[in-house]
Design a protein around this motif. Structure first.
Motif, PDB file in Angstrom:
ATOM      1  N   LEU A 272     -18.716  -6.292 -35.094  1.00  0.00           N
ATOM      2  CA  LEU A 272     -18.555  -7.740 -35.124  1.00  0.00           C
ATOM      3  C   LEU A 272     -17.098  -8.112 -35.387  1.00  0.00           C
ATOM      4  O   LEU A 272     -16.553  -9.012 -34.729  1.00  0.00           O
ATOM      5  N   SER A 273     -16.462  -7.439 -36.323  1.00  0.00           N
ATOM      6  CA  SER A 273     -15.069  -7.758 -36.663  1.00  0.00           C
ATOM      7  C   SER A 273     -14.149  -7.549 -35.471  1.00  0.00           C
ATOM      8  O   SER A 273     -13.237  -8.363 -35.230  1.00  0.00           O
ATOM      9  N   ARG A 274     -14.380  -6.469 -34.697  1.00  0.00           N
ATOM     10  CA  ARG A 274     -13.538  -6.231 -33.523  1.00  0.00           C
ATOM     11  C   ARG A 274     -13.702  -7.340 -32.496  1.00  0.00           C
ATOM     12  O   ARG A 274     -12.724  -7.862 -31.949  1.00  0.00           O
ATOM     13  N   VAL A 275     -14.958  -7.690 -32.208  1.00  0.00           N
ATOM     14  CA  VAL A 275     -15.214  -8.719 -31.200  1.00  0.00           C
ATOM     15  C   VAL A 275     -14.712 -10.079 -31.688  1.00  0.00           C
ATOM     16  O   VAL A 275     -14.060 -10.822 -30.944  1.00  0.00           O
ATOM     17  N   PHE A 276     -15.002 -10.406 -32.947  1.00  0.00           N
ATOM     18  CA  PHE A 276     -14.609 -11.702 -33.499  1.00  0.00           C
ATOM     19  C   PHE A 276     -13.086 -11.836 -33.526  1.00  0.00           C
ATOM     20  O   PHE A 276     -12.541 -12.886 -33.140  1.00  0.00           O
ATOM     21  N   SER A 277     -12.399 -10.802 -33.953  1.00  0.00           N
ATOM     22  CA  SER A 277     -10.932 -10.853 -34.025  1.00  0.00           C
ATOM     23  C   SER A 277     -10.318 -11.033 -32.646  1.00  0.00           C
ATOM     24  O   SER A 277      -9.313 -11.732 -32.481  1.00  0.00           O
ATOM     25  N   LYS A 278     -10.914 -10.411 -31.645  1.00  0.00           N
ATOM     26  CA  LYS A 278     -10.411 -10.553 -30.274  1.00  0.00           C
ATOM     27  C   LYS A 278     -10.613 -11.971 -29.769  1.00  0.00           C
ATOM     28  O   LYS A 278      -9.741 -12.534 -29.081  1.00  0.00           O
ATOM     29  N   GLN A 279     -11.754 -12.576 -30.114  1.00  0.00           N
ATOM     30  CA  GLN A 279     -12.074 -13.910 -29.616  1.00  0.00           C
ATOM     31  C   GLN A 279     -11.382 -15.008 -30.413  1.00  0.00           C
ATOM     32  O   GLN A 279     -10.930 -16.013 -29.833  1.00  0.00           O
ATOM     33  N   MET A 280     -11.299 -14.853 -31.722  1.00  0.00           N
ATOM     34  CA  MET A 280     -10.848 -15.937 -32.597  1.00  0.00           C
ATOM     35  C   MET A 280      -9.445 -15.720 -33.170  1.00  0.00           C
ATOM     36  O   MET A 280      -8.904 -16.589 -33.851  1.00  0.00           O
ATOM     37  N   ARG A 281      -8.877 -14.551 -32.934  1.00  0.00           N
ATOM     38  CA  ARG A 281      -7.531 -14.215 -33.415  1.00  0.00           C
ATOM     39  C   ARG A 281      -7.445 -14.175 -34.943  1.00  0.00           C
ATOM     40  O   ARG A 281      -6.390 -14.403 -35.529  1.00  0.00           O
ATOM     41  N   MET A 282      -8.549 -13.909 -35.590  1.00  0.00           N
ATOM     42  CA  MET A 282      -8.573 -13.678 -37.038  1.00  0.00           C
ATOM     43  C   MET A 282      -9.872 -12.957 -37.369  1.00  0.00           C
ATOM     44  O   MET A 282     -10.808 -12.952 -36.567  1.00  0.00           O
ATOM     45  N   SER A 283      -9.912 -12.334 -38.528  1.00  0.00           N
ATOM     46  CA  SER A 283     -11.113 -11.600 -38.928  1.00  0.00           C
ATOM     47  C   SER A 283     -12.183 -12.575 -39.411  1.00  0.00           C
ATOM     48  O   SER A 283     -11.879 -13.722 -39.780  1.00  0.00           O
ATOM     49  N   PRO A 284     -13.452 -12.145 -39.459  1.00  0.00           N
ATOM     50  CA  PRO A 284     -14.502 -13.012 -40.000  1.00  0.00           C
ATOM     51  C   PRO A 284     -14.219 -13.446 -41.435  1.00  0.00           C
ATOM     52  O   PRO A 284     -14.460 -14.613 -41.796  1.00  0.00           O
ATOM     53  N   SER A 285     -13.705 -12.551 -42.241  1.00  0.00           N
ATOM     54  CA  SER A 285     -13.402 -12.905 -43.642  1.00  0.00           C
ATOM     55  C   SER A 285     -12.321 -13.970 -43.724  1.00  0.00           C
ATOM     56  O   SER A 285     -12.411 -14.919 -44.526  1.00  0.00           O
ATOM     57  N   ASP A 286     -11.273 -13.824 -42.917  1.00  0.00           N
ATOM     58  CA  ASP A 286     -10.208 -14.826 -42.912  1.00  0.00           C
ATOM     59  C   ASP A 286     -10.732 -16.172 -42.429  1.00  0.00           C
ATOM     60  O   ASP A 286     -10.342 -17.232 -42.935  1.00  0.00           O
ATOM     61  N   TYR A 287     -11.601 -16.141 -41.426  1.00  0.00           N
ATOM     62  CA  TYR A 287     -12.181 -17.389 -40.915  1.00  0.00           C
ATOM     63  C   TYR A 287     -12.980 -18.076 -42.016  1.00  0.00           C
ATOM     64  O   TYR A 287     -12.849 -19.293 -42.221  1.00  0.00           O
TER      65      TYR A 287
END
Length: 301
Positions: A272-287
């Protein structure tokens, strides 16, 4: 236990000195392998799969017959060879080499292929079986498939079927039997049913075939009509839906990221972190920190 194609089982058992480095398989739709082997005889018995081989280095002398007559070539980096189903292949290579193999089990593809060419499909692709060929379209599709498998931690059925359709469509075009183009987009009722199904089964490895059945279309025509209607392929749209759900859960709940990953269909929080970071340009935790801290909300604009 996954069920592998006959060709995968043959390569995996190390016949003719093959050394299996990587193997990916998705729901018996297709198998992908990365193999090394020394130079020499690479002949094998006829197997009930259409087999696409990519030379990863080039420079070797290759001769034999793959179903379209004898050939002898100097292989090129990234070039392809296609082996006919149920044909006893003969092949000799003068030096060791690395290759990627894609095996299409006929039972999984025959109906879709027949529908894509109005019942006129034939595996008599003589112009493609007669030795080495190059295809930027197929090369791009395979590169994308390997990359997404690595990023998303598994071979989703939606991704695999869509990539397989693209590859087979190009093979048929090269062989003189192009797929019939899809006309227009999805009917409104079909679009509504398909999107409802994607929302409802967000956590599952939903397949292109299941979506196509909902729209009463073949997989090939559905994929193209979906893109005409929504602007992106089904896999990309599904990823967008998952990211929207992840953002909602990160903002409004305290659920662990590992739990959120499972709820939206990913095998682990790392995937999830890899996909999310690619899509949102930040990690889930940072978001999560950003949306809960007004002072940092500018980072989301």
């Amino acid at each position: 236990m996954p069920t592998y194609s006959a060709s995968t089982r043959w390569y995996r058992e190390g016949h003719c000195g093959y050394h299996l480095r990587k193997m990916k398989s998705a729901g018996r739709i297709l198998d992908m392998l990365e193999i090394e082997r020394p130079g020499g005889n690479m002949s094998r018995p006829g197997l009930p799969d259409l087999v696409l081989v990519q030379d990863m280095h080039g420079g070797s002398r290759v001769s034999g017959s793959l179903g379209g007559g004898r050939f002898a070539v100097t292989s090129k980096n990234g070039a392809f060879y296609l082996g006919a189903p149920n044909f006893a292949l003969t092949s000799n290579v003068d030096i060791g080499h690395q290759m990627r193999v894609v095996a299409f089990p006929l039972a999984q593809w025959q109906n879709m292929l027949d529908e894509a060419v109005d019942g006129q499909f034939s595996f008599e692709l003589a112009h493609v079986y007669d030795g080495m060929f190059e295809s930027p379209i197929i090369r791009s599709a395979l590169r994308k498939l390997w990359t997404l498998w690595a990023e998303e931690g598994g071979a989703t059925r939606l991704l695999t079927r869509a990539a397989g359709c693209e590859i087979l469509a190009e093979l048929c075009r090269l062989g003189g039997a192009p797929f019939v183009p899809a006309k227009g987009g999805l009917a409104p009722w079909a679009e509504r049913l398909v999107l409802d199904l994607m929302h409802t089964r967000l956590s599952e490895d939903i397949s292109l075939d299941e979506l196509a059945t909902e729209a009463r279309l073949s997989s090939y025509h559905f994929a193209r009509m979906f893109k005409q209607t929504l602007g992106v392929p089904p896999r990309v749209y599904l990823t967008r839906l998952r990211m929207e759900k992840v953002c909602e859960l990160l903002e409004h709940t305290d659920r662990p990221i590992t739990q959120i990953a499972v709820e939206v269909g990913y095998s682990s929080n790392q995937v999830l972190s890899r996909v999310f970071s690619k899509q949102m340009r930040m990690s889930p935790s940072d978001y999560r920190r950003a949306v809960r801290d007004p002072a940092r909300s500018y980072t989301l604009r």
